[in-house]
Design a protein around this motif. Structure first.
Motif, short mmCIF file in Angstrom:
data_model
loop_
_atom_site.label_atom_id
_atom_site.label_comp_id
_atom_site.label_asym_id
_atom_site.label_seq_id
_atom_site.Cartn_x
_atom_site.Cartn_y
_atom_site.Cartn_z
N LYS A 46 0.78 -1.30 0.10
CA LYS A 46 0.08 0.08 0.03
C LYS A 46 0.73 1.33 0.07
O LYS A 46 1.95 1.39 0.73
N LYS A 47 0.49 2.28 -1.02
CA LYS A 47 1.37 3.46 -0.89
C LYS A 47 0.88 4.60 0.39
O LYS A 47 -0.32 4.36 1.00
N LYS A 48 1.77 5.13 0.85
CA LYS A 48 1.57 5.99 1.89
C LYS A 48 0.72 7.42 1.36
O LYS A 48 1.17 7.73 0.31
N THR A 49 0.00 7.61 2.03
CA THR A 49 -1.17 8.90 1.77
C THR A 49 -0.43 9.94 2.56
O THR A 49 0.12 9.84 3.69
N PRO A 50 -0.21 11.08 2.06
CA PRO A 50 0.41 12.15 2.53
C PRO A 50 -0.76 12.62 3.59
O PRO A 50 -1.84 12.60 3.62
N ASP A 51 -0.15 13.33 4.81
CA ASP A 51 -0.94 13.95 5.85
C ASP A 51 -1.43 15.17 5.47
O ASP A 51 -0.67 16.11 5.12
N PRO A 52 -2.84 15.46 5.43
CA PRO A 52 -3.45 16.54 4.89
C PRO A 52 -3.06 17.79 5.91
O PRO A 52 -3.32 19.03 5.55
N THR A 53 -2.51 17.59 7.27
CA THR A 53 -2.68 18.72 8.26
C THR A 53 -1.00 19.25 7.91
O THR A 53 -0.81 20.39 8.34
N THR A 54 -0.04 18.62 7.39
CA THR A 54 1.23 19.22 6.86
C THR A 54 1.44 19.41 5.44
O THR A 54 0.68 18.95 4.61
N ASN A 55 2.48 20.17 5.06
CA ASN A 55 2.54 20.35 3.80
C ASN A 55 3.66 19.48 2.83
O ASN A 55 4.11 19.54 1.69
N SER A 56 4.07 18.60 3.84
CA SER A 56 5.21 17.61 3.26
C SER A 56 4.36 16.57 2.62
O SER A 56 3.17 16.13 2.95
N ALA A 57 4.90 15.77 1.79
CA ALA A 57 4.38 14.47 1.09
C ALA A 57 4.46 13.42 1.82
O ALA A 57 3.89 12.30 1.64
N TYR A 58 5.15 13.15 3.07
CA TYR A 58 5.40 12.19 3.89
C TYR A 58 5.26 12.42 5.24
O TYR A 58 5.77 13.08 5.87
#
Length: 58
Positions: A46-58
């Motif tokens: 499964k691919k990691k989903t980016p955290d919507p609360t931060t600007n980083s992709a991981y």
């Protein structure tokens, strides 16, 4: 003229020598499978989903 005939004979001999490679005889006691076993591919990670609360992709 002599060189050309030697070349033609050499080509004919070379082609005749490799004629049986394409259709080998089947052994008398050989049993070949008609259907191969089902081997499923491994599941994709499964691919990691980016955290919507931060600007980083991981």
């Amino acid at each position: 003229m002599m060189m050309r005939s030697i070349l033609v004979v050499a080509l004919v001999v070379a082609l005749a020598a490799c004629g049986r490679k394409g259709m080998p005889e089947r052994p008398d006691d050989a049993v070949y499978p008609r259907d191969y076993p089902y081997t499923p591919l491994p599941a994709e990670p499964k691919k990691k989903t980016p955290d919507p609360t931060t600007n980083s992709a991981y």
